[in-house]
Structures are given as structure tokens and as C-alpha cells.
Design a protein around this motif. Structure first.
Motif, PDB file in Angstrom:
ATOM      1  N   VAL A 181      -3.449  16.662 -19.532  1.00 28.17           N
ATOM      2  CA  VAL A 181      -2.822  15.882 -18.472  1.00 28.17           C
ATOM      3  C   VAL A 181      -3.851  15.267 -17.528  1.00 28.17           C
ATOM      4  O   VAL A 181      -3.703  14.111 -17.099  1.00 28.17           O
ATOM      5  N   THR A 182      -4.914  16.001 -17.197  1.00 23.44           N
ATOM      6  CA  THR A 182      -5.914  15.441 -16.285  1.00 23.44           C
ATOM      7  C   THR A 182      -6.702  14.318 -16.950  1.00 23.44           C
ATOM      8  O   THR A 182      -7.100  13.352 -16.284  1.00 23.44           O
ATOM      9  N   VAL A 183      -6.921  14.429 -18.267  1.00 25.46           N
ATOM     10  CA  VAL A 183      -7.603  13.352 -18.990  1.00 25.46           C
ATOM     11  C   VAL A 183      -6.753  12.089 -18.972  1.00 25.46           C
ATOM     12  O   VAL A 183      -7.249  10.982 -18.726  1.00 25.46           O
ATOM     13  N   TRP A 184      -5.459  12.252 -19.217  1.00 24.92           N
ATOM     14  CA  TRP A 184      -4.559  11.102 -19.182  1.00 24.92           C
ATOM     15  C   TRP A 184      -4.499  10.492 -17.782  1.00 24.92           C
ATOM     16  O   TRP A 184      -4.505   9.269 -17.625  1.00 24.92           O
ATOM     17  N   ALA A 185      -4.437  11.339 -16.770  1.00 27.96           N
ATOM     18  CA  ALA A 185      -4.384  10.830 -15.398  1.00 27.96           C
ATOM     19  C   ALA A 185      -5.642  10.036 -15.062  1.00 27.96           C
ATOM     20  O   ALA A 185      -5.578   8.974 -14.429  1.00 27.96           O
ATOM     21  N   GLY A 186      -6.797  10.538 -15.489  1.00 26.82           N
ATOM     22  CA  GLY A 186      -8.034   9.805 -15.259  1.00 26.82           C
ATOM     23  C   GLY A 186      -8.078   8.497 -16.024  1.00 26.82           C
ATOM     24  O   GLY A 186      -8.539   7.473 -15.506  1.00 26.82           O
ATOM     25  N   LEU A 187      -7.583   8.506 -17.268  1.00 26.09           N
ATOM     26  CA  LEU A 187      -7.561   7.291 -18.081  1.00 26.09           C
ATOM     27  C   LEU A 187      -6.655   6.232 -17.461  1.00 26.09           C
ATOM     28  O   LEU A 187      -6.996   5.041 -17.437  1.00 26.09           O
ATOM     29  N   LEU A 188      -5.514   6.661 -16.941  1.00 27.56           N
ATOM     30  CA  LEU A 188      -4.589   5.715 -16.318  1.00 27.56           C
ATOM     31  C   LEU A 188      -5.218   5.033 -15.112  1.00 27.56           C
ATOM     32  O   LEU A 188      -5.017   3.838 -14.881  1.00 27.56           O
ATOM     33  N   GLY A 189      -5.983   5.794 -14.336  1.00 26.65           N
ATOM     34  CA  GLY A 189      -6.666   5.192 -13.206  1.00 26.65           C
ATOM     35  C   GLY A 189      -7.797   4.278 -13.627  1.00 26.65           C
ATOM     36  O   GLY A 189      -8.021   3.221 -13.031  1.00 26.65           O
ATOM     37  N   ALA A 190      -8.499   4.657 -14.700  1.00 28.69           N
ATOM     38  CA  ALA A 190      -9.652   3.878 -15.145  1.00 28.69           C
ATOM     39  C   ALA A 190      -9.235   2.523 -15.708  1.00 28.69           C
ATOM     40  O   ALA A 190      -9.869   1.502 -15.417  1.00 28.69           O
ATOM     41  N   VAL A 191      -8.176   2.491 -16.526  1.00 29.96           N
ATOM     42  CA  VAL A 191      -7.781   1.209 -17.122  1.00 29.96           C
ATOM     43  C   VAL A 191      -7.267   0.251 -16.054  1.00 29.96           C
ATOM     44  O   VAL A 191      -7.482  -0.965 -16.138  1.00 29.96           O
ATOM     45  N   ASN A 192      -6.613   0.796 -15.041  1.00 34.97           N
ATOM     46  CA  ASN A 192      -6.132  -0.058 -13.959  1.00 34.97           C
ATOM     47  C   ASN A 192      -7.300  -0.755 -13.264  1.00 34.97           C
ATOM     48  O   ASN A 192      -7.320  -1.981 -13.105  1.00 34.97           O
ATOM     49  N   ALA A 217       0.831  -1.206   0.000  1.00 37.00           N
ATOM     50  CA  ALA A 217       0.000   0.000   0.000  1.00 37.00           C
ATOM     51  C   ALA A 217       0.864   1.254   0.000  1.00 37.00           C
ATOM     52  O   ALA A 217       0.546   2.243  -0.678  1.00 37.00           O
ATOM     53  N   SER A 218       1.958   1.228   0.743  1.00 39.09           N
ATOM     54  CA  SER A 218       2.875   2.373   0.751  1.00 39.09           C
ATOM     55  C   SER A 218       3.482   2.585  -0.629  1.00 39.09           C
ATOM     56  O   SER A 218       3.577   3.721  -1.114  1.00 39.09           O
ATOM     57  N   ALA A 219       3.899   1.486  -1.273  1.00 44.85           N
ATOM     58  CA  ALA A 219       4.510   1.592  -2.595  1.00 44.85           C
ATOM     59  C   ALA A 219       3.533   2.166  -3.612  1.00 44.85           C
ATOM     60  O   ALA A 219       3.897   2.998  -4.453  1.00 44.85           O
ATOM     61  N   TRP A 220       2.271   1.736  -3.538  1.00 48.82           N
ATOM     62  CA  TRP A 220       1.255   2.225  -4.475  1.00 48.82           C
ATOM     63  C   TRP A 220       1.033   3.720  -4.307  1.00 48.82           C
ATOM     64  O   TRP A 220       1.026   4.481  -5.274  1.00 48.82           O
ATOM     65  N   THR A 221       0.862   4.157  -3.066  1.00 50.08           N
ATOM     66  CA  THR A 221       0.543   5.564  -2.824  1.00 50.08           C
ATOM     67  C   THR A 221       1.778   6.457  -2.846  1.00 50.08           C
ATOM     68  O   THR A 221       1.642   7.681  -2.815  1.00 50.08           O
ATOM     69  N   MET A 222       2.960   5.883  -2.920  1.00 52.34           N
ATOM     70  CA  MET A 222       4.164   6.694  -3.065  1.00 52.34           C
ATOM     71  C   MET A 222       4.229   7.377  -4.421  1.00 52.34           C
ATOM     72  O   MET A 222       4.793   8.465  -4.553  1.00 52.34           O
ATOM     73  N   VAL A 223       3.659   6.741  -5.447  1.00 50.15           N
ATOM     74  CA  VAL A 223       3.809   7.271  -6.806  1.00 50.15           C
ATOM     75  C   VAL A 223       2.497   7.739  -7.428  1.00 50.15           C
ATOM     76  O   VAL A 223       2.500   8.649  -8.264  1.00 50.15           O
ATOM     77  N   MET A 224       1.364   7.152  -7.048  1.00 49.14           N
ATOM     78  CA  MET A 224       0.113   7.488  -7.717  1.00 49.14           C
ATOM     79  C   MET A 224      -0.311   8.949  -7.549  1.00 49.14           C
ATOM     80  O   MET A 224      -0.784   9.567  -8.503  1.00 49.14           O
ATOM     81  N   PRO A 225      -0.159   9.565  -6.369  1.00 49.88           N
ATOM     82  CA  PRO A 225      -0.598  10.966  -6.245  1.00 49.88           C
ATOM     83  C   PRO A 225       0.175  11.937  -7.131  1.00 49.88           C
ATOM     84  O   PRO A 225      -0.302  13.043  -7.396  1.00 49.88           O
ATOM     85  N   PHE A 226       1.368  11.546  -7.581  1.00 47.94           N
ATOM     86  CA  PHE A 226       2.203  12.452  -8.362  1.00 47.94           C
ATOM     87  C   PHE A 226       2.154  12.148  -9.856  1.00 47.94           C
ATOM     88  O   PHE A 226       2.961  12.666 -10.624  1.00 47.94           O
ATOM     89  N   MET A 227       1.193  11.315 -10.270  1.00 44.90           N
ATOM     90  CA  MET A 227       1.110  10.941 -11.672  1.00 44.90           C
ATOM     91  C   MET A 227       0.868  12.137 -12.594  1.00 44.90           C
ATOM     92  O   MET A 227       1.490  12.224 -13.664  1.00 44.90           O
ATOM     93  N   PRO A 228      -0.013  13.105 -12.249  1.00 45.23           N
ATOM     94  CA  PRO A 228      -0.157  14.275 -13.139  1.00 45.23           C
ATOM     95  C   PRO A 228       1.140  15.053 -13.312  1.00 45.23           C
ATOM     96  O   PRO A 228       1.439  15.536 -14.414  1.00 45.23           O
ATOM     97  N   VAL A 229       1.922  15.175 -12.232  1.00 39.30           N
ATOM     98  CA  VAL A 229       3.211  15.867 -12.333  1.00 39.30           C
ATOM     99  C   VAL A 229       4.155  15.094 -13.237  1.00 39.30           C
ATOM    100  O   VAL A 229       4.870  15.672 -14.076  1.00 39.30           O
ATOM    101  N   PHE A 230       4.166  13.787 -13.099  1.00 32.53           N
ATOM    102  CA  PHE A 230       5.023  12.944 -13.937  1.00 32.53           C
ATOM    103  C   PHE A 230       4.624  13.056 -15.403  1.00 32.53           C
ATOM    104  O   PHE A 230       5.487  13.148 -16.292  1.00 32.53           O
ATOM    105  N   LEU A 231       3.323  13.067 -15.663  1.00 36.37           N
ATOM    106  CA  LEU A 231       2.845  13.179 -17.040  1.00 36.37           C
ATOM    107  C   LEU A 231       3.259  14.503 -17.673  1.00 36.37           C
ATOM    108  O   LEU A 231       3.697  14.540 -18.829  1.00 36.37           O
ATOM    109  N   SER A 232       3.141  15.579 -16.932  1.00 32.59           N
ATOM    110  CA  SER A 232       3.417  16.897 -17.507  1.00 32.59           C
ATOM    111  C   SER A 232       4.903  17.205 -17.576  1.00 32.59           C
ATOM    112  O   SER A 232       5.394  17.706 -18.593  1.00 32.59           O
ATOM    113  N   GLU A 233       5.645  16.893 -16.524  1.00 32.85           N
ATOM    114  CA  GLU A 233       7.045  17.305 -16.466  1.00 32.85           C
ATOM    115  C   GLU A 233       7.995  16.302 -17.113  1.00 32.85           C
ATOM    116  O   GLU A 233       8.985  16.705 -17.733  1.00 32.85           O
TER     117      GLU A 233
END
Length: 231
Positions: free
Chosen positions: A43-54, A19-35
Motif C-alpha cells: 500500500v505504501t508503494v502504491w501511495a508513493g507511486l500515485l504521488g510520483a506520477v501526478n 487547495a481544500s479539495a486536494w487536501t481533503m482526499v490526498m492524506p487518506f489515500m493509503p486508507v482508501f487503497l487498503s480498505e
């Protein structure tokens, strides 16, 4: 220590790490996508899509892994899930565009299920009179990891970068998987009769009115909880 108590203790640690490993990276996914991946206005559409397919692929494949767990044992399925989950986190550290990241997220949804399998393993290795206590304890490991993960992930992202944090998350999941391999005991016996098929199980669910209400409430709660995660 009784075997079931040792299993609960080990699985608490493994679930906490996952659970720690999952939440270490998921909250920063929009930043990772943009930067890092150069995604612009969408970026928000991609972030939502990434969560939906999972979640979508997880819902589709969970009955398959559950049936295999009935046939080969929950510990084997948990080890399998840990190997794929750790590999996926490491792969995320090397993606070059959002499409590759999408493929990794599909892999996570379709091939993992580490924490749900841990719950099933606790349920099948704990005496019935201690079942509620054991399941509640493992649930606290999940929640504790979810609380610590974002704080630790934010610190590590600033210190070593998001990609290295992803790779470190994968290493942590591999460590949790090794812990399960060597410390969890499961006396699995394959059932004498063939387990029920998915379609027949679904028919029973649809015929159970109170269960449908519980499922609908769970669906609404999950939707409201995850709606803001991509942003």
C-alpha cells in the motif's frame, strides 16, 4: 472595486477551494487503497507511486499549458484545468482497482494545473506596483485551503465515506471554476511575436547560475516535504 482587486479576491476564493479539495482526499489515500481497493502489503508503494506520477506528468506538461496560456489567455487555461480537475475527483470516487486510480492521477498531473494558472493570471492582471501584495494574498488562499482540507476531509470521510468525499471535492472544484468563469476579468491580447520555445527557455535557465541554485533548493524542499506524504 478596481478590476484587479476583484480578480485577486475571486481567485483567492477559487484557490482556497481547490487547495481544500486536494487536501481533503490526498492524506487518506493509503486508507482508501487498503480498505476500498484491497491493496495489501504494497500500500505504501502504491501511495508513493500515485504521488510520483501526478508530479511527474505535471512537470512534463506544465510548459505546454503555459505556452497555450500565452496564446489563448490564462483564464481559459484555468477554466480548462478546473474542468479536468473536478472531473478527475469525481472519477476517483468510482475507481475499482489501483490501476484505474493510477490512470486518474496521471490525468490530474497531465491535464490540470489550476493553482499555478491562478498565480499566472494574478501576475498578468495586476498592476506592477501591487504585484507582490496580490501574489502573496493568493498564496495565503492556497495555504489556508491546505490547512482546512485535511480537517474537513477527515470529518467528511467519517460522516459520508471517502468515495463520497472525493465526489464532493470534485463538485467544489466545479463551483470554483464557475466562479472564475463569471467573476474574473482578463483583457487578454495575444502577443505580436511568437513566444519562446521550451528548449530555448531551458538553455537560458541552465546558463543562469543563481536561478539553478534556487531551483535546486526548491527541489530539495519539495522532496523532503513530500517524502512522508504517502505514509
Amino acid at each position: 472595486m478596481e478590476p484587479w482587486r476583484r480578480n485577486v479576491a475571486v481567485l483567492w476564493i477559487a484557490v482556497f477551494i481547490a487547495a481544500s479539495a486536494w487536501t481533503m482526499v490526498m492524506p487518506f489515500m493509503p486508507v482508501f487503497l487498503s480498505e476500498d481497493l484491497g491493496v495489501g502489503a504494497g500500500v505504501t508503494v502504491w501511495a508513493g507511486l500515485l504521488g510520483a506520477v501526478n508530479s511527474g506528468f505535471s512537470a512534463l506538461t506544465a510548459p505546454i499549458w503555459g505556452a497555450l496560456g500565452d496564446r489563448w489567455g490564462r483564464k481559459a487555461m484555468m477554466v480548462r484545468a478546473g474542468i479536468f480537475l473536478g472531473s478527475a475527483y469525481v472519477l476517483m470516487a468510482f475507481v475499482r482497482n489501483p490501476y484505474e486510480l493510477l490512470g486518474v492521477r496521471v490525468m490530474i498531473g497531465a491535464l490540470t494545473g489550476f493553482i499555478p494558472t491562478a498565480t499566472a493570471l494574478v501576475a498578468t492582471t495586476t498592476p506592477e506596483r501591487h504585484m507582490g501584495q496580490a501574489l502573496s494574498l493568493v498564496a495565503t488562499g492556497n495555504q489556508a485551503g491546505s490547512i482546512l482540507g485535511p480537517m474537513l476531509g477527515g470529518f467528511l470521510a467519517d460522516l459520508i465515506g471517502i468515495r463520497n468525499t472525493m465526489a464532493l471535492s470534485g463538485v467544489a472544484v466545479f463551483a470554483a471554476t464557475l466562479l472564475v468563469v463569471f467573476a474574473v476579468r482578463e483583457q487578454f491580447q495575444r502577443p505580436a511575436r511568437q513566444p519562446a520555445h521550451f528548449l530555448s527557455d531551458m538553455r537560458q535557465v541552465l546558463q543562469a547560475g543563481p536561478l539553478l541554485v534556487v531551483l535546486a533548493m526548491s527541489l530539495l524542499m519539495q522532496m523532503s516535504q513530500s517524502a512522508m506524504e504517502p505514509v
